[in-house]
Scaffold this motif. Structure first.
Motif, PDB file in Angstrom:
ATOM      1  N   TYR A   1      17.446  38.550  31.776  1.00  0.00           N
ATOM      2  CA  TYR A   1      17.464  37.178  31.242  1.00  0.00           C
ATOM      3  C   TYR A   1      17.924  37.170  29.784  1.00  0.00           C
ATOM      4  CZ  TYR A   1      14.573  35.311  35.060  1.00  0.00           C
ATOM      5  OH  TYR A   1      14.100  34.910  36.289  1.00  0.00           O
ATOM      6  N   TYR A   2      18.661  36.091  29.409  1.00  0.00           N
ATOM      7  CA  TYR A   2      18.781  35.707  28.001  1.00  0.00           C
ATOM      8  C   TYR A   2      17.888  34.478  27.865  1.00  0.00           C
ATOM      9  CZ  TYR A   2      23.165  38.407  27.604  1.00  0.00           C
ATOM     10  OH  TYR A   2      24.123  39.400  27.597  1.00  0.00           O
ATOM     11  N   GLY A   3      16.765  34.575  27.207  1.00  0.00           N
ATOM     12  CA  GLY A   3      15.823  33.442  27.145  1.00  0.00           C
ATOM     13  C   GLY A   3      15.428  33.057  28.560  1.00  0.00           C
ATOM     14  N   ASP A   4      15.700  31.782  28.947  1.00  0.00           N
ATOM     15  CA  ASP A   4      15.358  31.314  30.300  1.00  0.00           C
ATOM     16  C   ASP A   4      16.494  31.551  31.284  1.00  0.00           C
ATOM     17  OD1 ASP A   4      13.060  30.326  29.273  1.00  0.00           O
ATOM     18  OD2 ASP A   4      13.831  28.269  29.016  1.00  0.00           O
ATOM     19  N   LYS A   5      17.608  32.021  30.777  1.00  0.00           N
ATOM     20  CA  LYS A   5      18.799  32.108  31.622  1.00  0.00           C
ATOM     21  C   LYS A   5      18.818  33.418  32.418  1.00  0.00           C
ATOM     22  CE  LYS A   5      23.613  31.134  31.308  1.00  0.00           C
ATOM     23  NZ  LYS A   5      24.687  30.674  30.494  1.00  0.00           N
ATOM     24  N   HIS A   6      18.800  33.260  33.738  1.00  0.00           N
ATOM     25  CA  HIS A   6      18.742  34.414  34.641  1.00  0.00           C
ATOM     26  C   HIS A   6      20.177  34.912  34.876  1.00  0.00           C
ATOM     27  CE1 HIS A   6      16.694  36.028  38.558  1.00  0.00           C
ATOM     28  NE2 HIS A   6      17.140  36.976  37.772  1.00  0.00           N
ATOM     29  N   VAL A   7      20.530  36.028  34.273  1.00  0.00           N
ATOM     30  CA  VAL A   7      21.943  36.443  34.231  1.00  0.00           C
ATOM     31  C   VAL A   7      22.269  37.567  35.215  1.00  0.00           C
ATOM     32  CG1 VAL A   7      23.656  37.505  32.713  1.00  0.00           C
ATOM     33  CG2 VAL A   7      22.329  35.575  31.909  1.00  0.00           C
ATOM     34  N   LEU A   8      21.322  38.460  35.477  1.00  0.00           N
ATOM     35  CA  LEU A   8      21.547  39.504  36.499  1.00  0.00           C
ATOM     36  C   LEU A   8      20.427  39.409  37.520  1.00  0.00           C
ATOM     37  CD1 LEU A   8      22.521  42.579  34.260  1.00  0.00           C
ATOM     38  CD2 LEU A   8      24.076  41.176  35.637  1.00  0.00           C
TER      39      LEU A   8
ATOM     40  N   PRO B   1      34.379  36.707  38.237  1.00  0.00           N
ATOM     41  CA  PRO B   1      34.776  35.606  37.353  1.00  0.00           C
ATOM     42  C   PRO B   1      33.985  35.602  36.046  1.00  0.00           C
ATOM     43  CG  PRO B   1      33.658  34.774  39.318  1.00  0.00           C
ATOM     44  CD  PRO B   1      33.822  36.242  39.512  1.00  0.00           C
ATOM     45  N   SER B   2      34.539  34.926  35.072  1.00  0.00           N
ATOM     46  CA  SER B   2      33.933  34.835  33.758  1.00  0.00           C
ATOM     47  C   SER B   2      32.478  34.363  33.842  1.00  0.00           C
ATOM     48  CB  SER B   2      34.774  33.838  32.961  1.00  0.00           C
ATOM     49  OG  SER B   2      34.493  33.988  31.629  1.00  0.00           O
ATOM     50  N   GLY B   3      31.611  35.036  33.122  1.00  0.00           N
ATOM     51  CA  GLY B   3      30.209  34.607  33.063  1.00  0.00           C
ATOM     52  C   GLY B   3      29.325  35.162  34.168  1.00  0.00           C
ATOM     53  N   CYS B   4      29.857  36.060  35.027  1.00  0.00           N
ATOM     54  CA  CYS B   4      29.055  36.549  36.156  1.00  0.00           C
ATOM     55  C   CYS B   4      28.113  37.692  35.768  1.00  0.00           C
ATOM     56  CB  CYS B   4      29.961  36.972  37.313  1.00  0.00           C
ATOM     57  SG  CYS B   4      30.979  38.388  36.921  1.00  0.00           S
ATOM     58  N   GLY B   5      28.213  38.181  34.527  1.00  0.00           N
ATOM     59  CA  GLY B   5      27.244  39.173  34.063  1.00  0.00           C
ATOM     60  C   GLY B   5      27.757  40.590  33.914  1.00  0.00           C
ATOM     61  N   LYS B   6      29.069  40.788  34.027  1.00  0.00           N
ATOM     62  CA  LYS B   6      29.642  42.144  33.955  1.00  0.00           C
ATOM     63  C   LYS B   6      29.343  42.813  32.609  1.00  0.00           C
ATOM     64  CE  LYS B   6      33.850  40.477  34.318  1.00  0.00           C
ATOM     65  NZ  LYS B   6      33.639  39.018  34.380  1.00  0.00           N
ATOM     66  N   THR B   7      29.667  42.086  31.536  1.00  0.00           N
ATOM     67  CA  THR B   7      29.464  42.668  30.200  1.00  0.00           C
ATOM     68  C   THR B   7      27.983  42.877  29.922  1.00  0.00           C
ATOM     69  OG1 THR B   7      31.487  41.698  29.364  1.00  0.00           O
ATOM     70  CG2 THR B   7      29.831  42.235  27.723  1.00  0.00           C
ATOM     71  N   THR B   8      27.164  41.949  30.399  1.00  0.00           N
ATOM     72  CA  THR B   8      25.716  42.090  30.184  1.00  0.00           C
ATOM     73  C   THR B   8      25.220  43.393  30.808  1.00  0.00           C
ATOM     74  OG1 THR B   8      25.427  39.707  30.117  1.00  0.00           O
ATOM     75  CG2 THR B   8      23.479  41.018  30.662  1.00  0.00           C
ATOM     76  N   LEU B   9      25.661  43.671  32.042  1.00  0.00           N
ATOM     77  CA  LEU B   9      25.200  44.897  32.693  1.00  0.00           C
ATOM     78  C   LEU B   9      25.711  46.122  31.927  1.00  0.00           C
ATOM     79  CD1 LEU B   9      23.659  46.263  34.963  1.00  0.00           C
ATOM     80  CD2 LEU B   9      25.702  46.123  36.384  1.00  0.00           C
TER      81      LEU B   9
ATOM     82  N   LEU C   1      19.591  44.270  20.833  1.00  0.00           N
ATOM     83  CA  LEU C   1      19.885  43.656  19.541  1.00  0.00           C
ATOM     84  C   LEU C   1      19.987  42.128  19.655  1.00  0.00           C
ATOM     85  CD1 LEU C   1      22.706  46.235  18.667  1.00  0.00           C
ATOM     86  CD2 LEU C   1      20.307  46.382  18.031  1.00  0.00           C
ATOM     87  N   VAL C   2      19.923  41.607  20.908  1.00  0.00           N
ATOM     88  CA  VAL C   2      20.069  40.153  21.119  1.00  0.00           C
ATOM     89  C   VAL C   2      18.681  39.533  21.308  1.00  0.00           C
ATOM     90  CG1 VAL C   2      21.065  38.372  22.627  1.00  0.00           C
ATOM     91  CG2 VAL C   2      22.288  40.530  22.269  1.00  0.00           C
ATOM     92  N   PRO C   3      18.284  38.584  20.423  1.00  0.00           N
ATOM     93  CA  PRO C   3      16.947  37.988  20.571  1.00  0.00           C
ATOM     94  C   PRO C   3      16.796  37.298  21.930  1.00  0.00           C
ATOM     95  CG  PRO C   3      17.997  37.309  18.498  1.00  0.00           C
ATOM     96  CD  PRO C   3      19.037  38.031  19.289  1.00  0.00           C
TER      97      PRO C   3
ATOM     98  N   THR D   1      36.858  44.747  33.705  1.00  0.00           N
ATOM     99  CA  THR D   1      38.245  44.278  33.596  1.00  0.00           C
ATOM    100  C   THR D   1      38.455  42.972  34.353  1.00  0.00           C
ATOM    101  OG1 THR D   1      40.563  44.842  33.946  1.00  0.00           O
ATOM    102  CG2 THR D   1      39.026  45.783  35.516  1.00  0.00           C
ATOM    103  N   HIS D   2      39.296  42.125  33.773  1.00  0.00           N
ATOM    104  CA  HIS D   2      39.722  40.909  34.480  1.00  0.00           C
ATOM    105  C   HIS D   2      41.003  41.164  35.256  1.00  0.00           C
ATOM    106  CE1 HIS D   2      37.195  38.347  31.760  1.00  0.00           C
ATOM    107  NE2 HIS D   2      36.920  37.926  32.962  1.00  0.00           N
ATOM    108  N   ASN D   3      41.573  42.325  35.006  1.00  0.00           N
ATOM    109  CA  ASN D   3      42.880  42.622  35.546  1.00  0.00           C
ATOM    110  C   ASN D   3      42.702  43.449  36.825  1.00  0.00           C
ATOM    111  OD1 ASN D   3      45.283  43.976  36.113  1.00  0.00           O
ATOM    112  ND2 ASN D   3      45.924  43.952  33.971  1.00  0.00           N
TER     113      ASN D   3
END
Ligand code: ATP
Length: 262
Positions: free
Chosen positions: A23-30, A48-56, A66-68, A214-216
């Motif tokens: 989660y980021y705050g209340d947002k369930h990301v993975l 697609p953008s925002g699906c959680g790839k970078t977060t994982l 480092l992210v509150p 990657t998006h490519n």
């Protein structure tokens, strides 16, 4: 953690993700993500953008610490046999073992030499001969040595974009990681520079385990052994790259790779 990839126990995946919710705050990301990244393979994360790839990806070296408000609420991530959330794990040490290369290449405004020597110096290496050796080895592995060996004292930001990205990869390798995370490493590069970095990735898996966002999709097919497709925080499908792109099991994967959304 073992000091080098060669010492890793054969057969144990480099990274094991087990039922992770994030989660980021209340947002369930993975959502309940489970996957293994085998040693010395390249694994691509697509979706697609925002699906959680970078977060994982950022979970793997605890960059999200480092992210509150950012937190894993369920499950665990095991790297080289250790639960990375464990109290005994020092995140700074972890980031040495699990290096990261970013979308926007970001060399320091110092010399080419100093960029690569930065990590070893921070770890206490002072001997010029040892630093020379690690700088040369890292630049050779990054396929940049021949282009820069006669101008190591030049400022790094004067290199071309593709050279700067390969320099950042050399800088990451200079502290001897086992795993290298790459977050869209070619998105700021032209096709020729992208080709150089892709060739480099293919050569690097002899020494490292690599996870690339990657998006490519052509890039995923060119460089990766396995591909994971994510959608809205779920890992929909994970298989050999060939299977994902030639005969995916899930309709959402098929729709995404055939360009129907995303
Ligand atoms: N620091 C943050 N604080 C709050 N929400 C965030 C933060 N970083 C990312 N998010 C949100 O988390 C979700 C997943 O983002 P993430 O960057 O992991 O997705 P992604 O699949 O890598 O996307 P992209 O392909 O656009 O980079 C998105 O909805 C994003 O807005």
């Amino acid at each position: 953690m073992p000091a080098s990839a060669e010492k890793t126990e054969a057969g144990v995946p480099a990274i094991q993700v087990q039922g992770v919710d994030f989660y980021y705050g209340d947002k369930h990301v993975l959502k309940d993500v489970t996957l293994d990244v085998p040693n010395n393979e390249v694994v691509a994360f697509i979706g697609p953008s925002g699906c959680g790839k970078t977060t994982l990806l950022r979970c793997f070296n605890r960059m999200n610490d480092l992210v509150p408000g950012a937190r894993v609420t369920k499950g665990q991530i095991i790297i080289e046999g250790a639960n990375i959330a464990d109290r005994s794990i020092d995140p700074v040490q972890l980031r040495r073992h699990v290096g990261m290369v970013f979308q926007k290449y970001n060399p320091f405004p110092r010399s080419i030499y100093d960029n690569v020597a930065y990590g070893p110096r921070t770890l206490g290496e002072k001997k010029k001969s040892a630093l020379d050796e690690v700088v040369e080895k890292s630049l050779r592995r990054a396929a940049l040595w021949d282009e820069v060996k006669d101008r190591l004292d030049d400022i790094a930001t004067g290199l071309s974009g593709g050279q700067q990205q390969r320099l950042c990869i050399a800088r990451t390798m200079a502290v001897d990681p086992e795993i290298i995370l790459m977050d869209e490493p070619c998105s700021a590069l032209d096709p020729i520079a992208t080709g150089h970095v892709e060739d480099l990735i293919l050569g690097l898996k002899e020494h490292y385990t690599i996870v690339i966002v990657t998006h490519n999709m052509q890039q995923a097919t060119r460089v990766s052994d396995r591909t994971a497709f994510f959608y809205l925080g779920e890992m929909v499908e994970y298989d050999s790259t060939r299977k994902i792109f030639e005969n995916p099991a899930n309709k959402r994967t098929l729709d995404y790779i055939s360009g129907r959304f995303g």
